[in-house]
Design an enzyme around this catalytic site. Structure first.
Site, PDB file in Angstrom:
ATOM      1  N   GLY A 286       6.690  33.532  -1.887  1.00 24.35           N
ATOM      2  CA  GLY A 286       7.092  32.890  -1.390  1.00 24.35           C
ATOM      3  C   GLY A 286       6.292  31.699  -0.562  1.00 24.35           C
ATOM      4  O   GLY A 286       5.218  31.686  -1.002  1.00 24.35           O
ATOM      5  N   ALA A 287       6.585  30.603   0.211  1.00 27.62           N
ATOM      6  CA  ALA A 287       6.055  29.347   0.291  1.00 27.62           C
ATOM      7  C   ALA A 287       4.835  29.467   0.795  1.00 27.62           C
ATOM      8  O   ALA A 287       3.693  28.640   0.619  1.00 27.62           O
ATOM      9  CB  ALA A 287       7.208  28.808   1.349  1.00 27.62           C
ATOM     10  N   ALA A 288       4.417  31.052   1.580  1.00 31.01           N
ATOM     11  CA  ALA A 288       3.682  30.567   2.240  1.00 31.01           C
ATOM     12  C   ALA A 288       2.130  31.018   1.341  1.00 31.01           C
ATOM     13  O   ALA A 288       0.922  31.107   1.195  1.00 31.01           O
ATOM     14  CB  ALA A 288       3.522  31.821   2.941  1.00 31.01           C
TER      15      ALA A 288
ATOM     16  N   THR B  61       4.978  33.885   9.705  1.00 33.54           N
ATOM     17  CA  THR B  61       5.974  34.402   9.105  1.00 33.54           C
ATOM     18  C   THR B  61       6.487  35.574   8.966  1.00 33.54           C
ATOM     19  O   THR B  61       6.057  35.942  10.182  1.00 33.54           O
ATOM     20  CB  THR B  61       5.432  34.982   7.597  1.00 33.54           C
ATOM     21  N   TYR B  62       6.692  36.736   8.389  1.00 34.12           N
ATOM     22  CA  TYR B  62       6.873  38.084   9.117  1.00 34.12           C
ATOM     23  C   TYR B  62       6.064  39.203   8.532  1.00 34.12           C
ATOM     24  O   TYR B  62       6.446  38.599   7.121  1.00 34.12           O
ATOM     25  CB  TYR B  62       8.260  38.610   9.421  1.00 34.12           C
TER      26      TYR B  62
ATOM     27  N   SER C 187       7.157  36.392   3.156  1.00 31.91           N
ATOM     28  CA  SER C 187       6.983  37.258   4.165  1.00 31.91           C
ATOM     29  C   SER C 187       5.068  37.457   3.797  1.00 31.91           C
ATOM     30  O   SER C 187       4.321  36.416   2.773  1.00 31.91           O
ATOM     31  CB  SER C 187       7.475  38.144   4.007  1.00 31.91           C
TER      32      SER C 187
END
Length: 127
Positions: A73-75, A57-58, A25
């Site tokens: 995270g991955a972002a 994402t959110y 996120s």
């Protein structure tokens, strides 16, 4: 028929953190989310002005007044601290609703403090 329209946007926010080990996120100062009409857990599109990356994402609510814009995270692999990003949410509107719709565009300074809120983007203008 419904069309997907810009609902809210935080324009040229500065990334304050990138946390690869968080679940996922983007954490955003709740004052910025409120100003743009974006809710916690809402799907958003992110554009990184520094490298051209675009991803979804959110949102997670960040501390009010903190100016936090943290990709998690991955972002976190798609940004670096100090990058300039645009955070956008979209709404589904029926054609009759479109004429009355005004997106909220939040302009921020280098510390992610609200500089202005507009409901339109003038053509050929650098904001």
């Amino acid at each position: 028929m419904f069309r997907t329209m810009l609902g809210g946007k935080i324009h040229r926010a500065t990334v304050t953190e990138a946390d690869l080990n968080y679940v996922g996120s983007i954490t955003v100062d709740q004052d910025l989310l409120d100003a743009a009409g974006i809710y916690p857990n809402e799907k958003v599109a992110i554009v990184n002005n520094n490298n051209g990356e675009r991803f979804e994402t959110y949102t997670i609510s960040g501390k009010r007044g903190s100016g936090v814009v943290c990709l998690n995270g991955a972002a976190a692999r798609l940004v670096q601290k100090g990058d300039i990003v645009i955070i956008m949410s979209y709404v589904q509107l029926s054609e009759p609703e479109i004429a009355a719709h005004e997106p909220k565009v939040v302009l921020v300074d280098g510390n992610n403090k609200i500089r202005d809120i507009i409901s339109y983007e003038p053509p050929h203008t650098v904001l």
